[in-house]
Design a protein around this motif. Structure first.
Motif, short mmCIF file in Angstrom:
data_model
loop_
_atom_site.label_atom_id
_atom_site.label_comp_id
_atom_site.label_asym_id
_atom_site.label_seq_id
_atom_site.Cartn_x
_atom_site.Cartn_y
_atom_site.Cartn_z
N GLU A 1 6.45 16.20 -38.73
CA GLU A 1 6.17 14.87 -38.16
C GLU A 1 7.21 14.48 -37.13
O GLU A 1 6.89 13.91 -36.08
N VAL A 2 8.48 14.80 -37.44
CA VAL A 2 9.58 14.50 -36.50
C VAL A 2 9.38 15.28 -35.20
O VAL A 2 9.47 14.70 -34.10
N ALA A 3 9.05 16.57 -35.32
CA ALA A 3 8.85 17.40 -34.13
C ALA A 3 7.69 16.84 -33.30
O ALA A 3 7.80 16.71 -32.08
N GLU B 1 16.59 17.13 -27.86
CA GLU B 1 17.44 17.70 -28.92
C GLU B 1 16.81 17.54 -30.29
O GLU B 1 16.88 18.45 -31.12
N VAL B 2 16.20 16.37 -30.53
CA VAL B 2 15.54 16.11 -31.82
C VAL B 2 14.40 17.11 -32.01
O VAL B 2 14.26 17.72 -33.07
N ALA B 3 13.58 17.28 -30.95
CA ALA B 3 12.44 18.21 -31.03
C ALA B 3 12.94 19.62 -31.32
O ALA B 3 12.41 20.32 -32.18
N GLU B 4 14.01 20.04 -30.61
CA GLU B 4 14.54 21.39 -30.79
C GLU B 4 15.12 21.57 -32.20
O GLU B 4 14.96 22.61 -32.81
N TRP B 5 15.80 20.52 -32.68
CA TRP B 5 16.37 20.59 -34.03
C TRP B 5 15.25 20.77 -35.06
O TRP B 5 15.34 21.64 -35.93
N ALA B 6 14.19 19.97 -34.96
CA ALA B 6 13.09 20.04 -35.93
C ALA B 6 12.34 21.36 -35.83
O ALA B 6 11.91 21.90 -36.85
N GLU B 7 12.24 21.89 -34.60
CA GLU B 7 11.51 23.14 -34.37
C GLU B 7 12.11 24.33 -35.15
O GLU B 7 11.40 25.28 -35.45
#
Lengths: 121, 121
Positions: A81-83, B81-87
């Motif tokens: 969900e975050v992604a 950064e958030v997207a990459e971290w979650a990925e």
């Protein structure tokens, strides 16, 4: 408030701590006990347990109910969900990077032109 | 603490609030003034300003320095950064979904078999 909004609130709050993110990173390679989780952090067991409770409430981990060994495991659904939430803004960060790219190309082109002028004098 | 870790801390903390996420969603469609931002939220200006300060400290927005109209704009780099971290956890959520898929297929197959047996009796 929508349920999704509520979930994102608790998920983001749980992720705003480096120890909790490190616990998730450790659990990504497999289940382990609270004692094993506590080892690298030089933290007291109550402190680790508190972090685990926050992660469990946010649905990011689940803890087994076995009396002796209570293995923790990661639950990645909230991370999906975050992604997905962050991906909504992909266009913006890519546009910004595109604009930066164009700016840098223009700058390089100008410098080359300037360099040639200097040399031709 | 690593700078990235610090950034993710403040980013995640800033995103753990539905009003702040709604402000970002609004800014995704273009710059606007604090007054315009405050309108849909039925909040006092100081309350909105407080949220904007949190977003600004987290590097998620920037505010113009013009005396009269101080336009806010989104800065999507921390969201990348958030997207990459979650990925990083994509494998886990996809494995889980794969397993759920296999389980559902097995369940459907069993039900079909069971249905056929019932009908053949």
């Amino acid at each position: 408030m929508k349920p999704t909004s509520y979930t994102l609130d608790t998920t983001f709050a749980a992720l705003a701590d480096p120890t909790r993110r490190a616990i998730l990173a450790r659990l990504a390679s497999g289940e382990c006990s609270v004692t094993e989780l506590a080892e690298p952090f030089e933290m007291t067991m109550p402190a680790v347990s508190k972090h685990l409770r926050v992660l469990e409430r946010a649905g990011l981990i689940a803890q087994g109910r076995e009396a002796q060994w209570r293995p923790c495991r990661i639950k990645a659904a909230p991370l999906k969900e975050v992604a997905e939430w962050a991906e909504q803004y992909r266009d913006i960060w890519e546009q910004r990077l595109d604009r930066l790219d164009i700016y840098l190309q223009e700058l390089t082109a100008k410098e080359k032109k300037h360099g040639r002028r200097k040399r031709s004098k």
